[in-house]
Write a protein that holds these residues in place. Sequence first.
Motif, PDB file in Angstrom:
ATOM      1  N   VAL A 275      26.400 -34.315  -4.568  1.00 23.22           N
ATOM      2  CA  VAL A 275      25.355 -34.378  -3.448  1.00 23.22           C
ATOM      3  C   VAL A 275      25.034 -35.602  -2.635  1.00 23.22           C
ATOM      4  O   VAL A 275      23.923 -35.535  -2.183  1.00 23.22           O
ATOM      5  CB  VAL A 275      23.706 -34.116  -4.521  1.00 23.22           C
ATOM      6  N   GLY A 276      26.115 -36.441  -2.644  1.00 22.16           N
ATOM      7  CA  GLY A 276      26.124 -37.492  -1.760  1.00 22.16           C
ATOM      8  C   GLY A 276      25.420 -38.717  -2.307  1.00 22.16           C
ATOM      9  O   GLY A 276      25.040 -39.474  -1.475  1.00 22.16           O
ATOM     10  N   LEU A 277      25.017 -38.742  -3.528  1.00 20.46           N
ATOM     11  CA  LEU A 277      24.599 -39.974  -4.237  1.00 20.46           C
ATOM     12  C   LEU A 277      25.477 -40.843  -4.864  1.00 20.46           C
ATOM     13  O   LEU A 277      26.547 -40.474  -5.410  1.00 20.46           O
ATOM     14  CB  LEU A 277      23.509 -39.581  -5.040  1.00 20.46           C
ATOM     15  N   ASP A 278      25.338 -42.112  -4.407  1.00 21.39           N
ATOM     16  CA  ASP A 278      26.430 -42.897  -5.000  1.00 21.39           C
ATOM     17  C   ASP A 278      25.920 -43.682  -6.180  1.00 21.39           C
ATOM     18  O   ASP A 278      25.000 -44.593  -6.373  1.00 21.39           O
ATOM     19  CB  ASP A 278      26.436 -44.208  -4.025  1.00 21.39           C
ATOM     20  N   ALA A 279      26.467 -43.089  -7.495  1.00 22.93           N
ATOM     21  CA  ALA A 279      26.014 -43.516  -8.671  1.00 22.93           C
ATOM     22  C   ALA A 279      27.312 -43.869  -9.623  1.00 22.93           C
ATOM     23  O   ALA A 279      28.253 -43.153  -9.737  1.00 22.93           O
ATOM     24  CB  ALA A 279      25.115 -42.296  -9.514  1.00 22.93           C
ATOM     25  N   PRO A 295      22.594 -45.933   0.666  1.00 23.70           N
ATOM     26  CA  PRO A 295      23.875 -46.403   1.615  1.00 23.70           C
ATOM     27  C   PRO A 295      23.743 -47.775   2.103  1.00 23.70           C
ATOM     28  O   PRO A 295      22.732 -48.193   2.097  1.00 23.70           O
ATOM     29  CB  PRO A 295      23.259 -45.253   2.831  1.00 23.70           C
ATOM     30  N   LYS A 296      24.881 -48.045   2.599  1.00 20.90           N
ATOM     31  CA  LYS A 296      24.904 -49.404   3.124  1.00 20.90           C
ATOM     32  C   LYS A 296      24.047 -49.734   4.198  1.00 20.90           C
ATOM     33  O   LYS A 296      23.600 -48.916   4.950  1.00 20.90           O
ATOM     34  CB  LYS A 296      26.426 -49.715   3.642  1.00 20.90           C
ATOM     35  N   GLY A 297      23.269 -50.860   4.106  1.00 15.86           N
ATOM     36  CA  GLY A 297      22.391 -51.173   5.215  1.00 15.86           C
ATOM     37  C   GLY A 297      21.045 -50.446   4.900  1.00 15.86           C
ATOM     38  O   GLY A 297      20.210 -50.715   5.912  1.00 15.86           O
ATOM     39  N   HIS A 298      20.764 -49.850   3.957  1.00 16.90           N
ATOM     40  CA  HIS A 298      19.400 -49.324   3.670  1.00 16.90           C
ATOM     41  C   HIS A 298      18.875 -49.511   2.364  1.00 16.90           C
ATOM     42  O   HIS A 298      19.605 -50.161   1.442  1.00 16.90           O
ATOM     43  CB  HIS A 298      19.466 -47.851   3.580  1.00 16.90           C
ATOM     44  N   THR A 299      17.608 -49.452   2.029  1.00 22.99           N
ATOM     45  CA  THR A 299      17.180 -49.637   1.014  1.00 22.99           C
ATOM     46  C   THR A 299      17.049 -48.447   0.011  1.00 22.99           C
ATOM     47  O   THR A 299      17.196 -47.370   0.275  1.00 22.99           O
ATOM     48  CB  THR A 299      15.500 -50.276   0.945  1.00 22.99           C
ATOM     49  N   LEU A 300      16.402 -48.698  -1.315  1.00 25.09           N
ATOM     50  CA  LEU A 300      16.543 -47.482  -2.363  1.00 25.09           C
ATOM     51  C   LEU A 300      15.177 -46.370  -1.791  1.00 25.09           C
ATOM     52  O   LEU A 300      15.271 -45.390  -2.039  1.00 25.09           O
ATOM     53  CB  LEU A 300      16.027 -48.042  -3.552  1.00 25.09           C
TER      54      LEU A 300
END
Length: 602
Positions: A275-279, A295-300
């Motif tokens: 689902v596009g989540l980096d875990a 994602p790179k450059g973003h917060t949670l």
Amino acid sequence: MATKDLSLSSLPTEILQAIFEFLPPEALVTCSGVSRRLKAIATLPALWRSQCQMLFKFWHARHHISSKLGGPLPDTNWQALFKERITADRTTSRLLQEILASQKRQIANIAEIAALGYDAKDALLRECNVPDDTEDVLARKFYANAALDRIHRELAINVWKDLAKGTEVKLERALAAYDMFTLGTNAGDIDDITRFLDDLARSLRLENPTLSSLSTREQALTLASFLRSRNYRGVSEGSYTALRNNFIGIVLSNEDHESLPLISVAIYCAVAERVGLDARPCGYPFHVYGIVHPPKGHTLDGKLASTTATPEHLYIDPFRSDLAVPEDSLRTMLRQMGIHSSDHSNFLGDASTRDLVLRTARNIMNSVQTIRQTEEQLWANSSFRPPSWLSAFPDMDDAFYATLWSMLILGPGLEEDGSVASITTRRRQYLPYLCDHFQQHSPWDVTLIEEHIVPMFYNLPEGQRLIHHINTIHAADAKPKPVSARSDLTDNVTYKVGQVFHHRRYLYEGVITGWDSACDAGEEWIRHMGVDRLSGGRGQGFYHVLVADKSMRYVAEENIEPVLSSYEPSQSMMKLAGRYFKRWDSSNGVFVSNIRDEYPDD
């Protein structure tokens, strides 16, 4: 048109095609020889693609069948592909028949079936499910299962070999290799596991249509909550060490979904990826957690991150809850374990697939050890009975066998010395256990040993001994078994191949698979076992026997206590007996021999 003028060839093409869709392949071939028009219809790619789909569920990876089914119809010669699969089917059946007919070339024939890979699986599954009144039902099921297991194991070994070479292998696939060692005729192979995970991701999206618009933190917690709502809730303390909890395929296919933390996190991460989540799994001591990265450059929380800020991440424990785990809590526990703060990053960062596979091996070994210790306590001061794990799924011996292969291929884990010397030492420790298993339970794996294990030890003494042993096995397999016929010299051999008995002293259930007119063991064994202290000594008949606990033993005639003709063998014995016997003859209370090429009079 008059009714009497109607014929098959007079029907419209659309109707003929609709009719042909219901015909078996043999009828299509017959129709193609009637006329050019019928041939044109009977050879339509759509018809033969349908035949491929209806008759064959499993395909060798080299066919790329999913791509073919999803691609343009004319791009594949479906009729030629069907013929290739039919040929593989028939070859499998022919080779299995040769295995059942003679002990000669059994190993070679299983290797030939295994070379067909999944192209042989449909035929083997049919043989594994023949009716119970089949004349050679036990032998047919046993050897079809043996060939199927051999195929499954090779697929698993190749996954771990790819991982060892540095090829990128998904964690779900690397863990699924353990399932392949214990799969048998059950569902839950690598492809099934992929489908289970795909279905979970699809359901997650359907239940949460706005999932993609949520922040990383919200997505991570939503996924954890979703899995727990689907009964992915770890495991109770009482069944924590249950063997099945280590196998991702079993966890996904069982309704209770009980699993160890490592498997819980692996499932979480696999669905997250879909689902596009980096875990990713975290290599924490004694308990695996998941780490979710935005994602790179973003917060949670979905905002733009400062270029100078430390990248955020979130820890999750799907085994225990659907809440985030504070990093401070994890660090506190590390300190309580005596781990210095400077080493915390080693346990709070991403864990490699290789280390998680080896960690799973150790978990399986712990489960196996627990089972054996429990059984030993139950056996103490009690009559012999087959161990409870003999009829359990997954099979304990197969599970342990899988760990030996993974340890040999992948070497020591992260927490161990990964030097060449250390890897070699560990491999030399595992090798005797692996060789013992394959010789006793699956000698048809000799070709796997030859291809994958011998190169590891080629320049070591073990390597040369292995090569000699392998050559001996192949040579014996290529020749007929020596015949042991009844004569005046064997009058002291009272019992026959197929006779079921209980050991007079140790009470175990066994079946005779061979005999000698006198003890044919070496002097050391004779002394160790006290043979000369027996009332009949070494000159009495001795029997090769298969025991319900899977062991092979050598028993003096005076210790054989035949069962009554009304006796029914244990489930464990019925499962094992096919290696030597065709079926159980309940009217006479014996197994019907399938090794008459060796013992023609029994």
